[in-house]
Design a protein around this motif. Sequence first.
Motif, PDB file in Angstrom:
ATOM      1  N   VAL A 274      -2.353  -4.204   4.941  1.00 36.43           N
ATOM      2  CA  VAL A 274      -1.460  -3.620   3.939  1.00 36.43           C
ATOM      3  C   VAL A 274      -0.898  -4.710   3.029  1.00 36.43           C
ATOM      4  O   VAL A 274      -0.765  -4.516   1.816  1.00 36.43           O
ATOM      5  CB  VAL A 274      -0.337  -2.812   4.615  1.00 36.43           C
ATOM      6  N   GLN A 275      -0.570  -5.871   3.594  1.00 43.50           N
ATOM      7  CA  GLN A 275      -0.078  -6.978   2.776  1.00 43.50           C
ATOM      8  C   GLN A 275      -1.119  -7.379   1.735  1.00 43.50           C
ATOM      9  O   GLN A 275      -0.790  -7.627   0.566  1.00 43.50           O
ATOM     10  CB  GLN A 275       0.268  -8.168   3.660  1.00 43.50           C
ATOM     11  N   ASP A 276      -2.378  -7.442   2.141  1.00 43.18           N
ATOM     12  CA  ASP A 276      -3.433  -7.793   1.185  1.00 43.18           C
ATOM     13  C   ASP A 276      -3.624  -6.704   0.143  1.00 43.18           C
ATOM     14  O   ASP A 276      -3.854  -6.996  -1.037  1.00 43.18           O
ATOM     15  CB  ASP A 276      -4.748  -8.062   1.926  1.00 43.18           C
ATOM     16  N   LEU A 277      -3.532  -5.437   0.555  1.00 45.02           N
ATOM     17  CA  LEU A 277      -3.582  -4.347  -0.432  1.00 45.02           C
ATOM     18  C   LEU A 277      -2.451  -4.510  -1.439  1.00 45.02           C
ATOM     19  O   LEU A 277      -2.650  -4.360  -2.657  1.00 45.02           O
ATOM     20  CB  LEU A 277      -3.470  -2.988   0.268  1.00 45.02           C
ATOM     21  N   LEU A 278      -1.267  -4.818  -0.926  1.00 43.53           N
ATOM     22  CA  LEU A 278      -0.108  -5.009  -1.795  1.00 43.53           C
ATOM     23  C   LEU A 278      -0.366  -6.112  -2.818  1.00 43.53           C
ATOM     24  O   LEU A 278      -0.143  -5.920  -4.028  1.00 43.53           O
ATOM     25  CB  LEU A 278       1.115  -5.346  -0.942  1.00 43.53           C
ATOM     26  N   GLU A 279      -0.836  -7.256  -2.354  1.00 45.45           N
ATOM     27  CA  GLU A 279      -1.049  -8.378  -3.259  1.00 45.45           C
ATOM     28  C   GLU A 279      -2.134  -8.085  -4.291  1.00 45.45           C
ATOM     29  O   GLU A 279      -1.973  -8.406  -5.479  1.00 45.45           O
ATOM     30  CB  GLU A 279      -1.398  -9.625  -2.443  1.00 45.45           C
ATOM     31  N   HIS A 280      -3.221  -7.464  -3.882  1.00 46.62           N
ATOM     32  CA  HIS A 280      -4.305  -7.171  -4.825  1.00 46.62           C
ATOM     33  C   HIS A 280      -3.895  -6.094  -5.826  1.00 46.62           C
ATOM     34  O   HIS A 280      -4.233  -6.179  -7.010  1.00 46.62           O
ATOM     35  CB  HIS A 280      -5.569  -6.767  -4.070  1.00 46.62           C
ATOM     36  N   TYR A 281      -3.159  -5.092  -5.375  1.00 43.52           N
ATOM     37  CA  TYR A 281      -2.700  -4.052  -6.293  1.00 43.52           C
ATOM     38  C   TYR A 281      -1.657  -4.601  -7.264  1.00 43.52           C
ATOM     39  O   TYR A 281      -1.634  -4.229  -8.435  1.00 43.52           O
ATOM     40  CB  TYR A 281      -2.134  -2.864  -5.517  1.00 43.52           C
ATOM     41  N   GLN A 282      -0.781  -5.466  -6.777  1.00 41.25           N
ATOM     42  CA  GLN A 282       0.224  -6.045  -7.669  1.00 41.25           C
ATOM     43  C   GLN A 282      -0.427  -6.847  -8.790  1.00 41.25           C
ATOM     44  O   GLN A 282       0.085  -6.895  -9.911  1.00 41.25           O
ATOM     45  CB  GLN A 282       1.189  -6.922  -6.875  1.00 41.25           C
ATOM     46  N   GLN A 283      -1.556  -7.456  -8.496  1.00 46.84           N
ATOM     47  CA  GLN A 283      -2.258  -8.242  -9.504  1.00 46.84           C
ATOM     48  C   GLN A 283      -3.001  -7.388 -10.517  1.00 46.84           C
ATOM     49  O   GLN A 283      -3.077  -7.731 -11.695  1.00 46.84           O
ATOM     50  CB  GLN A 283      -3.264  -9.185  -8.817  1.00 46.84           C
ATOM     51  N   SER A 284      -3.560  -6.257 -10.062  1.00 45.36           N
ATOM     52  CA  SER A 284      -4.464  -5.493 -10.923  1.00 45.36           C
ATOM     53  C   SER A 284      -3.967  -4.109 -11.305  1.00 45.36           C
ATOM     54  O   SER A 284      -4.274  -3.621 -12.395  1.00 45.36           O
ATOM     55  CB  SER A 284      -5.837  -5.346 -10.248  1.00 45.36           C
ATOM     56  N   ALA A 285      -3.206  -3.461 -10.423  1.00 46.58           N
ATOM     57  CA  ALA A 285      -2.787  -2.076 -10.698  1.00 46.58           C
ATOM     58  C   ALA A 285      -1.510  -1.750  -9.924  1.00 46.58           C
ATOM     59  O   ALA A 285      -1.521  -0.900  -9.025  1.00 46.58           O
ATOM     60  CB  ALA A 285      -3.909  -1.110 -10.332  1.00 46.58           C
ATOM     61  N   PRO A 286      -0.386  -2.394 -10.240  1.00 42.01           N
ATOM     62  CA  PRO A 286       0.843  -2.173  -9.469  1.00 42.01           C
ATOM     63  C   PRO A 286       1.322  -0.728  -9.470  1.00 42.01           C
ATOM     64  O   PRO A 286       1.963  -0.290  -8.514  1.00 42.01           O
ATOM     65  CB  PRO A 286       1.861  -3.099 -10.152  1.00 42.01           C
ATOM     66  N   GLU A 287       0.988   0.001 -10.528  1.00 48.92           N
ATOM     67  CA  GLU A 287       1.415   1.399 -10.594  1.00 48.92           C
ATOM     68  C   GLU A 287       0.739   2.261  -9.534  1.00 48.92           C
ATOM     69  O   GLU A 287       1.214   3.362  -9.210  1.00 48.92           O
ATOM     70  CB  GLU A 287       1.125   1.975 -11.997  1.00 48.92           C
ATOM     71  N   GLU A 288      -0.363   1.761  -8.953  1.00 51.10           N
ATOM     72  CA  GLU A 288      -1.096   2.536  -7.957  1.00 51.10           C
ATOM     73  C   GLU A 288      -0.606   2.305  -6.530  1.00 51.10           C
ATOM     74  O   GLU A 288      -1.103   2.925  -5.586  1.00 51.10           O
ATOM     75  CB  GLU A 288      -2.595   2.240  -8.056  1.00 51.10           C
ATOM     76  N   LEU A 289       0.370   1.427  -6.349  1.00 50.24           N
ATOM     77  CA  LEU A 289       0.924   1.228  -5.011  1.00 50.24           C
ATOM     78  C   LEU A 289       1.525   2.522  -4.462  1.00 50.24           C
ATOM     79  O   LEU A 289       1.544   2.735  -3.250  1.00 50.24           O
ATOM     80  CB  LEU A 289       1.992   0.133  -5.041  1.00 50.24           C
ATOM     81  N   LYS A 290       1.969   3.387  -5.339  1.00 51.00           N
ATOM     82  CA  LYS A 290       2.599   4.637  -4.910  1.00 51.00           C
ATOM     83  C   LYS A 290       1.612   5.610  -4.285  1.00 51.00           C
ATOM     84  O   LYS A 290       2.025   6.613  -3.695  1.00 51.00           O
ATOM     85  CB  LYS A 290       3.306   5.296  -6.096  1.00 51.00           C
ATOM     86  N   LYS A 291       0.322   5.321  -4.382  1.00 52.48           N
ATOM     87  CA  LYS A 291      -0.647   6.235  -3.764  1.00 52.48           C
ATOM     88  C   LYS A 291      -1.036   5.780  -2.349  1.00 52.48           C
ATOM     89  O   LYS A 291      -1.924   6.364  -1.737  1.00 52.48           O
ATOM     90  CB  LYS A 291      -1.887   6.386  -4.635  1.00 52.48           C
ATOM     91  N   ILE A 292      -0.328   4.776  -1.816  1.00 47.20           N
ATOM     92  CA  ILE A 292      -0.592   4.304  -0.452  1.00 47.20           C
ATOM     93  C   ILE A 292       0.481   4.858   0.486  1.00 47.20           C
ATOM     94  O   ILE A 292       1.681   4.702   0.249  1.00 47.20           O
ATOM     95  CB  ILE A 292      -0.606   2.769  -0.398  1.00 47.20           C
ATOM     96  N   TYR A 293       0.028   5.498   1.549  1.00 45.46           N
ATOM     97  CA  TYR A 293       0.917   6.145   2.518  1.00 45.46           C
ATOM     98  C   TYR A 293       0.656   5.554   3.896  1.00 45.46           C
ATOM     99  O   TYR A 293      -0.480   5.554   4.383  1.00 45.46           O
ATOM    100  CB  TYR A 293       0.668   7.652   2.549  1.00 45.46           C
ATOM    101  N   LEU A 294       1.694   5.038   4.538  1.00 45.12           N
ATOM    102  CA  LEU A 294       1.577   4.400   5.835  1.00 45.12           C
ATOM    103  C   LEU A 294       2.058   5.365   6.924  1.00 45.12           C
ATOM    104  O   LEU A 294       3.237   5.744   6.941  1.00 45.12           O
ATOM    105  CB  LEU A 294       2.402   3.110   5.855  1.00 45.12           C
ATOM    106  N   LEU A 295       1.150   5.784   7.782  1.00 47.29           N
ATOM    107  CA  LEU A 295       1.465   6.741   8.841  1.00 47.29           C
ATOM    108  C   LEU A 295       2.124   5.987   9.997  1.00 47.29           C
ATOM    109  O   LEU A 295       1.471   5.556  10.943  1.00 47.29           O
ATOM    110  CB  LEU A 295       0.201   7.454   9.311  1.00 47.29           C
ATOM    111  N   VAL A 296       3.428   5.810   9.909  1.00 40.57           N
ATOM    112  CA  VAL A 296       4.129   4.896  10.806  1.00 40.57           C
ATOM    113  C   VAL A 296       4.163   5.379  12.250  1.00 40.57           C
ATOM    114  O   VAL A 296       4.425   4.576  13.157  1.00 40.57           O
ATOM    115  CB  VAL A 296       5.568   4.626  10.303  1.00 40.57           C
TER     116      VAL A 296
END
Length: 343
Positions: A274-296
């Motif tokens: 998830v941390q890597d998803l965060l970093e890659h999305y922040q670089q290329s498509a930060p607006e798409e972070l909202k489509k990630i759901y963590l089933l805690v």
Amino acid sequence: MRTSLPLPPHYDPQRVGEVWRVPYAERAAEARAWAEQHGLRPAGEDRFRIALLAIDVQNTFCIPGFELFVGGRSGLGAVEDNRRLCEFIYSNLDIITQIFPTMDTHQAAQIFHPLFFVNENGEHPAPHTQITVEDIERGIWRFNPALGPTLGLDPAYVQAHLLHYTRTLAASSHYALTVWPYHAMLGGIGHALVAAFEEAIFFHSVARSSQPDIQIKGNHPLTENYSAIEPEVRQDHQGSPIGAVNQRLLDRLRTFDAILVAGEAKSHCVAWTVQDLLEHYQQSAPEELKKIYLLVDCMSPVVVPGVVDYTEAADAAFVRFAAAGMHLVRSTDPIEQWLEGWA
């Protein structure tokens, strides 16, 4: 309002913590009948596309008595998590478009296993030993030179790499180099997916005409690979690559309207993925972070009673993920209550 699907008759929650053979032919016939009974359409027709990224739901982490069972603080964490995960898949069979299982894949001679290291007496480190820069500098632990020929590696090269490797980890926010028990051994029963989870994936595949996209990770001898996106250290001390970003997985996930994440362990392979998803999305498509759901409620942290407890570290990471725009949700809540844009 959408009604969740019932659990199919073959599903037995009491067997989630056991190892057994999935009866494929029988389940395939039942899945086809289930699809007809409930009007399930092929996943290729989904207008709102949902990916389930399931991290390392393997026997080695999820079955009591196996090498790195993730018990969490409850003692039965991974078993409880996988009951909820299997039930989530069955209940939402009609709207999960594709499942992406990741599989930790190891052999004995890797940088995080005891065989890789020896001390001055030729002894290997005990599981859960943390190896620091100082340990390498002082020669407390060094590369096992007997492995050089079979790995095709010069021991002097590996020793220099170990110094670079531990320094790189120390300069980052990543965990120190940890020696783990032998686990997720390629070809072994511990490497296999949990039977109940594998069965749910297979049932989904047939019922929805959706091939799972299995991601193999962790098979390079010179780096850890908690994350499904990239290894802990990507270059050796000479600047040569020892691992790469899984760009194909990143690109595939970007095609979905929602990405749901579950698996083990919350503190390690899930958190770093998830941390890597965060970093890659922040670089290329930060607006798409909202489509990630963590089933805690479908993940637990590593807890070794009396040795180490990563619960607080995992919780802190997930607070960061939520602050960045990801959603912390529970699988037991109706999906329409938390999945934005689906309805």
